[in-house]
Design a protein around this motif. Structure first.
Motif, PDB file in Angstrom:
ATOM      1  N   UNK B 157      40.024  42.012  39.338  1.00 31.09           N
ATOM      2  CA  UNK B 157      41.440  42.402  39.289  1.00 31.09           C
ATOM      3  C   UNK B 157      41.676  43.613  38.388  1.00 31.09           C
ATOM      4  N   UNK B 158      42.662  44.430  38.779  1.00 32.59           N
ATOM      5  CA  UNK B 158      43.080  45.513  37.887  1.00 32.59           C
ATOM      6  C   UNK B 158      44.134  44.941  36.936  1.00 32.59           C
ATOM      7  N   UNK B 159      44.375  45.621  35.806  1.00 32.34           N
ATOM      8  CA  UNK B 159      45.425  45.144  34.897  1.00 32.34           C
ATOM      9  C   UNK B 159      46.767  44.967  35.607  1.00 32.34           C
ATOM     10  N   UNK B 160      47.083  45.878  36.508  1.00 33.73           N
ATOM     11  CA  UNK B 160      48.365  45.784  37.231  1.00 33.73           C
ATOM     12  C   UNK B 160      48.415  44.519  38.082  1.00 33.73           C
ATOM     13  N   UNK B 161      47.287  44.184  38.685  1.00 34.59           N
ATOM     14  CA  UNK B 161      47.248  42.956  39.495  1.00 34.59           C
ATOM     15  C   UNK B 161      47.431  41.714  38.624  1.00 34.59           C
ATOM     16  N   UNK B 162      46.876  41.757  37.419  1.00 32.32           N
ATOM     17  CA  UNK B 162      47.045  40.618  36.508  1.00 32.32           C
ATOM     18  C   UNK B 162      48.521  40.461  36.175  1.00 32.32           C
ATOM     19  N   UNK B 163      49.175  41.590  35.863  1.00 34.01           N
ATOM     20  CA  UNK B 163      50.593  41.542  35.506  1.00 34.01           C
ATOM     21  C   UNK B 163      51.421  41.017  36.684  1.00 34.01           C
ATOM     22  N   UNK B 164      51.109  41.484  37.878  1.00 36.44           N
ATOM     23  CA  UNK B 164      51.905  41.025  39.013  1.00 36.44           C
ATOM     24  C   UNK B 164      51.669  39.534  39.280  1.00 36.44           C
ATOM     25  N   UNK B 165      50.459  39.078  39.049  1.00 33.71           N
ATOM     26  CA  UNK B 165      50.158  37.648  39.211  1.00 33.71           C
ATOM     27  C   UNK B 165      50.941  36.806  38.195  1.00 33.71           C
ATOM     28  N   UNK B 166      50.998  37.298  36.964  1.00 33.66           N
ATOM     29  CA  UNK B 166      51.734  36.573  35.916  1.00 33.66           C
ATOM     30  C   UNK B 166      53.227  36.566  36.241  1.00 33.66           C
ATOM     31  N   UNK B 167      53.713  37.690  36.776  1.00 29.59           N
ATOM     32  CA  UNK B 167      55.131  37.742  37.177  1.00 29.59           C
ATOM     33  C   UNK B 167      55.414  36.699  38.243  1.00 29.59           C
ATOM     34  N   UNK B 168      54.512  36.675  39.253  1.00 35.95           N
ATOM     35  CA  UNK B 168      54.692  35.730  40.368  1.00 35.95           C
ATOM     36  C   UNK B 168      54.672  34.286  39.879  1.00 35.95           C
ATOM     37  N   UNK B 169      53.867  34.028  38.869  1.00 33.32           N
ATOM     38  CA  UNK B 169      53.717  32.652  38.394  1.00 33.32           C
ATOM     39  C   UNK B 169      55.004  32.122  37.764  1.00 33.32           C
TER      40      UNK B 169
END
Lengths: 171, 329
Positions: B157-169
């Motif tokens: 994962x890229x950092x941006x993908x991690x952030x978007x995953x955390x947002x979705x959660x």
């Protein structure tokens, strides 16, 4: 502050002791680089070594970190952990948090005060004990609690508190 | 029903887990563990391991001893009880009923963890490992799937993908404001500044609050793994855990955990073969309740008086800082 029944800072030390103190300080400082953010860890280590923050030592720390003496003094007086007068070897902390209060924490504190003859923030003249209060140690199920050095004692009664203090005498 | 539950004794392998959180330790649980070890040796039981865990969250019943796999939950255990636990339960398969938890309403003796009302309705996420693993052994944490999330994040994962995953959660801060965690991370990722720091706020000072203490004492690696992932997301190479000095055991276990994580290369340079570097420092609080507030906490880390300043500017946007409040259960 001129109460003879609590410990005071004598400030003036014999030359010899002053040198020992300075040597100890230099040992502590040798593991630091002299950055401003090291102030609190240095003060913590000094307090652990000396039991309190002696004024001449604080001045030397200010020189080492190239900070105004007032800044070092300001930090030293801000945090509850730091003491500017000699403090007892055994630190007694009585919890005054909500849970302990409800279960008689005030009575425990009074008992300890009576037993040691000092109030929170003070040390006994023989420097055996110092008494503090703490807002919560996060062990509310064991209320009322007190901590002696790093040891937590739970479900205190006035009788048990006196016993715990006796246990530490001369240790 | 009780009989059926107690009849799990076929393979004979048991773990005897003694709670060594702050609560149980203050009622001599270290001595209880030594006594149990001694008794197990004396009885020559080689298939039984005596170990310790962090807090079970039921300190008023302490000291607590749990025998797994069946989950027999002993309460108010005394040093003198070690012989009976070993002889009766571990040797003969008869659990010691007088040490069972008693339901305060019915007075019924309840043998296992799972059947106690206090635990029945709990779904444990952050505290999932507390009371089950040895907090001073990284292998225990890894065996429960620990550091797998980190591996996935760094390799896929890229950092941006991690952030978007955390947002979705939908994860939010648990400090009271309920601020969306992913949004905070994004602020920090997008803020200017060469050097960013990840700060874990463990200056838990409210009377009666001890979830941070339980997590740090019972499962310190979960805090560290979360910290590394968040640091990767915001682009920080250095982190601080600011823990109050009134929690000596939590500080000790965190130090042990950080050393172990460094040895296994979960911390340091090129973590798990990636380009990502991250180190963690522990800052001990010096006794100031107000330092739980983020601007005061940062002043304290920088060596100054811990005095809050008014916001905005918010630290996450202006100073390249990002605070994790640990209350993100």
């Amino acid at each position: 502050m001129a109460n003879p029944s609590i410990a005071q800072d004598t400030q003036v030390l014999p030359q010899e002791q002053e040198e020992i103190r300075e040597k100890l300080l230099n040992e502590i400082l040798s593991s630091y680089e002299g950055n401003e953010e090291e102030l609190i860890p240095i003060l913590q280590q000094v307090q652990q070594a000396f039991g309190y923050l002696p004024e001449p030592i604080m001045k030397k720390i200010a020189q080492f970190l190239q900070l105004p003496e007032s800044t070092v003094f300001g930090v030293g007086t801000f945090y509850a952990q730091f003491k500017l007068v000699p403090s007892g070897r055994n630190i007694i902390r009585v919890c005054r948090g909500t849970a302990c209060h409800v279960r008689g924490g005030a009575r425990i504190l009074r008992e300890v005060e009576k037993h040691l003859g000092i109030k929170p923030g003070e040390s006994t003249p023989d420097l055996e004990y110092c008494l503090e209060t703490v807002a919560c140690i996060g062990a509310c199920a064991l209320a009322p609690t007190m901590v002696v050095n790093n040891e937590t004692h739970g479900q205190m009664t006035t009788k048990k508190a006196a016993e715990v203090l006796e246990q530490f005498k001369g240790k | 029903m009780m009989k059926k539950k107690l009849n799990i004794h076929s393979d004979g392998n048991h773990n005897v887990l003694v709670c060594q959180g702050t609560g149980c330790t203050s009622s001599r649980s270290e001595e209880i563990r030594s006594a149990l070890e001694h008794e197990v040796n004396r009885a020559g039981l080689s298939n039984i391991e005596v170990d310790f865990t962090g807090c079970h969250g039921f300190c008023q019943q302490g000291p607590i001893v749990v025998v797994e796999p069946e989950g027999i939950f002993y309460t108010h255990v005394k040093v003198e009880d070690a012989t009976e636990i070993v002889d009766s339960h571990l040797k003969e398969g008869k659990p010691v009923e007088r040490l069972f938890y008693r339901d305060p309403v019915t007075g019924e003796a309840i043998p296992t963890y799972q059947e106690i009302n206090f635990y029945k309705k709990q779904t444990r996420l952050i505290l999932r490992n507390c009371g089950h693993i040895n907090p001073e052994r990284i292998e225990d944490y890894i065996a429960t799937g620990g550091y797998e999330a980190l591996r996935k994040v760094l390799s896929q994962m890229t950092p941006e993908e991690v952030i978007s995953e955390i947002k979705k959660s939908g994860l939010r801060g648990r400090g009271g404001a309920g601020f969306p965690t992913g949004v905070k991370w994004e602020f920090c990722r997008n803020s200017p500044g060469e050097q960013k720091y990840m700060i874990c706020n463990a200056d838990e000072g409210d009377p009666g609050a001890f979830m941070d203490r339980s997590t740090m004492e019972g499962d310190p690696h979960t805090v560290i793994e979360g910290l590394i992932i968040a640091a990767y997301a915001i682009g920080a190479s250095e982190g601080y855990i600011y823990c109050r000095a009134e929690y000596p055991l939590a500080i000790k276990r965190l130090r042990v955990a950080i050393n172990q994580a460094e040895e296994k290369q979960f911390l340091g340079k090129n973590i798990l073969g990636s380009q990502f570097n991250f180190i963690v420092h522990i800052k001990e609080g010096a006794g100031a309740f107000v330092c739980g507030e983020e601007t005061a906490l940062m002043a304290s880390i920088e060596g100054r008086r811990g005095m809050p300043r008014s916001r905005p500017p918010f630290p996450a946007q202006s100073e390249g800082y990002r605070l994790v409040h640990q209350h993100w259960h």
